[in-house]
Design a protein around this motif. Structure first.
Motif, PDB file in Angstrom:
ATOM      1  N   UNK B 166       0.869  -1.179  -0.112  1.00 31.82           N
ATOM      2  CA  UNK B 166       0.010  -0.073   0.088  1.00 31.82           C
ATOM      3  C   UNK B 166       0.954   1.343  -0.037  1.00 31.82           C
ATOM      4  N   UNK B 170       0.780   4.077  -3.028  1.00 29.22           N
ATOM      5  CA  UNK B 170       0.551   5.517  -2.887  1.00 29.22           C
ATOM      6  C   UNK B 170       1.656   6.516  -3.008  1.00 29.22           C
ATOM      7  N   UNK B 173       1.901   7.128  -6.755  1.00 26.75           N
ATOM      8  CA  UNK B 173       1.075   8.171  -7.323  1.00 26.75           C
ATOM      9  C   UNK B 173       1.403   9.589  -6.800  1.00 26.75           C
ATOM     10  N   UNK B 174       1.999   9.740  -5.794  1.00 28.61           N
ATOM     11  CA  UNK B 174       2.287  11.213  -5.177  1.00 28.61           C
ATOM     12  C   UNK B 174       3.304  11.784  -6.425  1.00 28.61           C
ATOM     13  N   UNK B 177       1.419  10.961 -10.512  1.00 27.90           N
ATOM     14  CA  UNK B 177      -0.012  11.412 -10.465  1.00 27.90           C
ATOM     15  C   UNK B 177      -1.023  10.323 -10.689  1.00 27.90           C
ATOM     16  N   UNK B 312      15.228  10.256  -7.241  1.00 24.98           N
ATOM     17  CA  UNK B 312      15.070  10.644  -6.023  1.00 24.98           C
ATOM     18  C   UNK B 312      13.962   9.699  -5.179  1.00 24.98           C
ATOM     19  N   UNK B 313      14.185   9.613  -3.890  1.00 24.00           N
ATOM     20  CA  UNK B 313      13.287   8.584  -3.421  1.00 24.00           C
ATOM     21  C   UNK B 313      11.959   9.156  -3.537  1.00 24.00           C
ATOM     22  N   UNK B 314      10.963   8.069  -3.265  1.00 25.00           N
ATOM     23  CA  UNK B 314       9.577   8.547  -3.386  1.00 25.00           C
ATOM     24  C   UNK B 314       9.009   9.024  -1.920  1.00 25.00           C
ATOM     25  N   UNK B 315       8.013   9.761  -2.011  1.00 20.22           N
ATOM     26  CA  UNK B 315       7.548  10.644  -0.765  1.00 20.22           C
ATOM     27  C   UNK B 315       7.741   9.948   0.599  1.00 20.22           C
ATOM     28  N   UNK B 316       7.513   8.686   0.963  1.00 23.86           N
ATOM     29  CA  UNK B 316       7.606   8.146   2.012  1.00 23.86           C
ATOM     30  C   UNK B 316       8.851   7.287   2.493  1.00 23.86           C
ATOM     31  N   UNK B 317       9.841   7.438   1.560  1.00 26.39           N
ATOM     32  CA  UNK B 317      11.185   6.847   1.811  1.00 26.39           C
ATOM     33  C   UNK B 317      12.135   7.724   1.893  1.00 26.39           C
ATOM     34  N   UNK B 318      13.498   7.180   2.422  1.00 30.33           N
ATOM     35  CA  UNK B 318      14.511   7.805   2.410  1.00 30.33           C
ATOM     36  C   UNK B 318      15.552   6.904   1.993  1.00 30.33           C
ATOM     37  N   UNK B 336      14.855   3.112   3.556  1.00 34.58           N
ATOM     38  CA  UNK B 336      14.178   3.163   4.676  1.00 34.58           C
ATOM     39  C   UNK B 336      12.808   3.571   4.115  1.00 34.58           C
ATOM     40  N   UNK B 338       8.312   2.541   4.722  1.00 34.19           N
ATOM     41  CA  UNK B 338       7.189   1.604   4.936  1.00 34.19           C
ATOM     42  C   UNK B 338       7.146   0.658   3.861  1.00 34.19           C
ATOM     43  N   UNK B 358      17.265   0.614   8.480  1.00 32.44           N
ATOM     44  CA  UNK B 358      17.654   0.692   7.211  1.00 32.44           C
ATOM     45  C   UNK B 358      17.891  -0.528   6.557  1.00 32.44           C
TER      46      UNK B 358
END
Lengths: 477, 477
Positions: B166, B170, B173-174, B177, B312-318, B336, B338, B358
Motif C-alpha cells: 500500500x 501510494x 501516485x504522489x 500523478x 529521488x526517493x519516493x515521498x515516504x522513503x529515505x 528506509x 514503509x 535501514x
C-alpha cells in the motif's frame, strides 16, 4: 516511517511553486528555508520542541510559515478561530494549557489577554538559535488541535495526528486524482480543517496553493474562469456567490478547472444545477474535525443520480449506520479509518473518540442500496451557518447565564444567504430587552453564533423525560 | 485500518473496467464476484485462511483471479517464477513449507512433483463452501512472498505485507500523478514485484490493467501509439523493442500515453535519446523485491540533466549512502520506509532485512549535490539480464557441484540484447565438455541463468584473503 513533510517535499521538488499570495510566490525550497529560520527564532524565544502552542492569525503566508515552523519543532498547534469571542478563546487557551500563543500583530486585539503571547513581528525579528530538526515524524504525533463543540455545547479540543492528516490527504488523491499542474485555491480559514488540510495536501502532493486572506468572490470567479486554479474548497454560501459571479459575467469555468469540493453542510440542489450549466464540477463531501477533513465524497458524475448524497467513503475509510440491518435504514453514522482522531485534549482527554474503533458522529443518516451515504439530520441539532458549525447547547448555555433568563432553547432557521442561522426561544424570569441579550451573547460568543432572532415564550417544548425538544421550537413562532 | 482492497475498490467504483485481456474485460465488481467465488472453491478444497500457498501460472485473468481469491482468504502467496528449473522450484516449495500449490493446467509440466498441487481447472470446477471474508486487513499481514538471491547465492523468500504494497502504491501516485483514465499495460510477469505491483496499484487507484500473457512488442507499440494505454512497466530489453517498433513504423507515442516506468537495471542513454525523439516519456526507477517495487524514480524532466541517475526517493522513503559524509561519496545504498520488507521466511526467517531500520541493499551508489541517486555497482556482482536478477554465486554453487569441476567463477558480459549475460570461468579437475556443463546447469537453473560463455582456466583470480575477485574474471578472456 513518516517523513517531515516540509523537508521531504522540498527535497523532492525544491523548485516547484508551493504558495502564492497576492503578487508573491514561494517555492517549496523557499518555504523550507524560511520556516526553518522561523523555527530557530521560536526556539530562541523559548518554544520547546513538542510543546503545545496556540496560533492566531489571518490566512497569510506569515501564518503558513509560522505553522510550518511549529511543525519542524513538532509542536502541537492549537488552531485558534479568529471569529470567536474573547470568552471562547480564553476557554480554549485554558483548556489546552498552551505554553505560548503565537499571534499575528493584526490579531492582537482579538486575544482575551496578552499573557504568554508572542507577536509574529517579535518572532520574525529575533536572532535564531540552532536547532535539530527531525527528518522523520511518527504517526501518533499530534500536529494540530481544533476545537469543536458537541452535544453538551462544551468545546472539545480534537487531536489531529500526522497519521490522520496523511491518511486523509492520500485517500483524497485516490478519489479525485492528481496532476503536477494542480493548484488549490484556499479561501477557507487555515484554522479550520478545511483550510489546513489544503496545506497538508500541498506538501504531500507537491502542488501550489493560491491563498486568499479571506474569501473574495470576484477573485475566485476570475481564477476559476481563467483556469488559474484547478481545485477549491468551499461551503455553500461561497459556492452560491461564485455561481452568481459567473452568471453575472456570462462566463463558465475554465476546462482546466477540475472541481470544487463542497463541504460544511448540504449544497442546495439549485446550486448543483446552476454549476452544471456553468461547467463547474462540484463534489459534495461529508467530513468533520474528528476525521481531519473528508470522510465521504460524492463524485460529480453522481451529482444528479444521487442528489443529496454525500457519496461514498474514501479508500481507507469505512462508514456504517448503527444498528441498520438493511440499506435505507436510518441511524447514527459511524466512521472508521486512519483519518479518525485518537481523541481529545484538556478536560475531555480521558474520553475516547471512538467505540470499538468506530467514531460515533452523532449525525443521522442512511446508506442506499449502492452504499451512498445520505446525511439526514445533523448531530445534536447542529446548525450549519455559512459552513461554520453551531451547537445550540453552546448558545443555550450562554443565554441561561444571563440573570433575567430562566431557560433558553436554540434551533436553526433557514436563511437564504447562510443556509441556516440560529434563533433563540427564551423564558424570562425578569425584565430584559433583546438588545441586552444580544450584547450579552456578543461578549461571549463568536458573532456568527449570536442568534439572529429572539422569541420570548412562556415555556419550552419538552418531552416526557423533560428533555428539550429543539425540533419543536420552530412551531412556537 | 487497511481495507480489503478488492472489496473496497469494488464498493467504490464497481462499474469501472479493472482488467482487459485480449478481447475480454472485467469490471471491479465482476472481479470481486468471481474472486469471492474462487475463494469459496479454495476453501472447499481445504485451503485454510491465512495459510501459505504457492501459485504458478502464466499472466492471464485466471491467475489474477486466483491471486485475488487467495487475498480474500488472507493467504500468504509464494509467487513461483515460471522461468525457474524444477530444482529451483523445489527449493522454494520446501523452504516456504507451503501447504498447497495452485497451478495453472498449462504449467503443470514445470512443477518438480505434483504433491500438494491443485490445478486451476480443478479449483474452478469445485462447489464452493461459504466463507467469511474480512473487510479489513492489517498492515503486518503478508500478501506475497517472492524469492530473490543474495550474496551467498541462496534464494531467500521476501515477505511483502499489506503495508508494504500500500505504501509503495501510494508513494508512486504522489510521484507520477493519477487520473481516472489511466490504463496500465502489464507485460511483465505477475510473479515479479514489477507485475504484481501493477495489480495492487489498480486496486488502490481504480484504474484498468491491460494484461499481456507475455511481452509482445508489436502489441505494445500499437497500444502506445494509439493511446490505448497510458502507463507501462518495462525493462531495458522491452524498451528497446518498443523503440525499434515505433521507429520501424514511423510512429510516435500517443499524447495520451504518459510514461514507461523503466526498471530492472540501467537504461542505455541511447534508448533515452530515441525515446525522446519518439515523444515517449521514460522514467528510470530503482527498486527491488525487498522494497515492493520502486524506491527511487527519475522523472522524465530530469532524464537528460541527470543522465544515468535513478532519481529521488519516493515521498515516504529515505535513501542514504552508508558512511558518506558528503555528496558524491560512494558507498552502500541504504533504504528506509514503509515499503521495506519486514524480513524473510524459511531458513532466513530469523534474519532481519534491516539494520537500525535501514535496508542494506548491497548495491553501491552515491547521491549528488541535489540528492539524486546514482547506482554505480550492483550488489554481489549482480548480473541483470533482460530485467532478471542473476547472482553469480548461485551459478557458481551449481557448477561447483559438477564432479569434474574444481572451482568456478561467474561474471557478467555485456550483451546487446539482454544488457548482460553470465559467463563462467572454470577450473577442471577431470574431463568435461561444455555441453555436459550446460546440460548440468539447465537441469538446475532457470534458462536465463545458464552461462552463455564457458572459459576453461587454470586458476581463478583471488585476493589476499582468498576471496574470489569476480571483477577480474573478465581479464582472463
Amino acid at each position: 516511517m513518516y517523513p517531515n513533510w516540509i523537508l521531504q517535499r522540498s527535497h523532492l521538488t525544491p523548485t516547484r511553486i508551493a504558495l502564492t499570495y497576492e503578487q508573491q510566490s514561494w517555492t517549496f525550497e523557499e518555504l523550507k528555508i524560511i520556516s526553518l529560520e522561523r523555527a530557530e527564532q521560536l526556539a530562541a524565544l523559548g518554544i520547546e520542541p513538542k510543546s503545545r502552542v496556540a496560533i492566531l492569525g489571518p490566512s497569510t503566508p506569515r501564518l503558513v510559515i509560522m505553522m510550518f515552523a511549529c511543525m519542524h519543532l513538532q509542536c502541537e498547534m492549537v488552531m485558534l478561530n479568529r471569529k470567536l469571542s474573547k470568552v471562547e478563546l480564553q476557554y480554549q487557551i485554558d483548556d489546552a494549557e498552551v505554553e505560548n500563543i503565537l499571534v499575528d500583530d493584526e490579531d492582537v486585539s482579538l486575544l482575551p489577554n496578552l499573557k504568554k503571547s508572542l507577536l509574529f513581528s517579535e518572532i520574525e525579528s529575533t536572532d535564531g538559535q540552532p536547532i535539530k530538526v527531525s527528518n522523520e515524524w511518527t504517526a501518533e504525533q499530534t500536529v494540530s488541535i481544533m476545537y469543536t463543540s458537541g452535544t453538551t455545547g462544551v468545546p472539545k479540543g480534537v487531536r489531529q495526528t500526522v497519521g490522520n492528516h496523511q491518511a486523509s490527504a492520500v485517500a483524497s488523491v485516490l478519489n479525485i486524482g492528481l496532476s503536477e499542474e494542480d493548484v488549490w485555491l484556499c479561501a477557507v480559514p487555515l484554522f479550520h480543517i478545511s483550510g489546513f488540510s489544503i496545506l497538508v495536501r500541498s506538501l504531500l502532493y507537491g502542488n501550489e496553493v493560491k491563498l486568499y486572506k479571506k474569501f473574495d468572490a470576484n477573485g475566485a470567479v476570475t481564477d476559476i474562469a481563467d483556469g488559474r486554479v484547478t481545485h477549491m474548497s468551499a461551503v455553500a454560501v461561497m459556492l452560491q456567490r461564485i455561481l452568481q459571479g459567473l452568471e453575472d459575467r456570462g462566463e463558465e469555468a475554465s476546462p482546466k478547472f477540475k472541481l470544487i469540493l463542497a463541504g460544511g453542510g448540504p449544497v442546495p440542489v439549485n446550486y448543483l444545477e446552476r454549476a452544471h450549466r456553468l461547467k463547474l464540477t462540484v463534489s459534495q463531501t461529508y467530513g468533520m474535525t474528528e476525521t481531519s477533513s473528508q470522510t465521504a465524497t460524492l463524485s460529480n458524475k453522481d451529482a444528479f443520480r444521487k442528489l443529496g448524497s454525500a457519496g461514498k467513503p474514501l479508500f481507507f475509510n469505512r462508514i456504517k449506520i448503527a444498528d441498520a440491518a438493511s440499506p435505507g435504514t436510518k441511524g447514527e453514522i459511524l466512521v472508521r479509518g486512519p483519518h479518525v482522531t485518537p481523541g481529545y485534549i484538556g478536560r475531555f482527554s480521558e474520553r475516547s473518540a471512538t467505540m470499538d474503533g468506530w467514531l460515533h458522529t452523532g449525525d443521522i443518516g442512511y446508506l442506499d442500496e449502492e452504499g451512498y451515504l445520505y446525511v439526514v439530520d445533523r448531530r445534536s441539532d447542529l446548525i450549519i451557518s455559512g459552513g461554520e458549525n453551531i451547537y445550540p447547547a453552546e448558545i443555550e448555555n450562554v443565554l441561561s447565564g444571563h440573570p433575567a433568563v430562566q431557560e433558553a432553547g436554540v434551533c436553526a432557521v433557514e436563511d437564504e444567504t447562510w443556509g441556516q442561522v440560529p434563533a433563540a426561544f427564551i423564558v424570562l424570569k425578569a425584565e430584559a430587552t433583546e438588545d441586552e441579550l444580544i450584547d450579552f451573547c456578543k461578549e461571549r460568543l463568536a458573532k456568527y453564533k449570536v442568534p439572529k432572532y429572539f422569541y420570548l415564550v412562556t415555556e419550552l417544548p419538552r418531552n416526557g423525560s423533560n428533555k428539550l425538544m429543539r425540533r419543536k421550537l420552530i412551531e412556537l413562532i
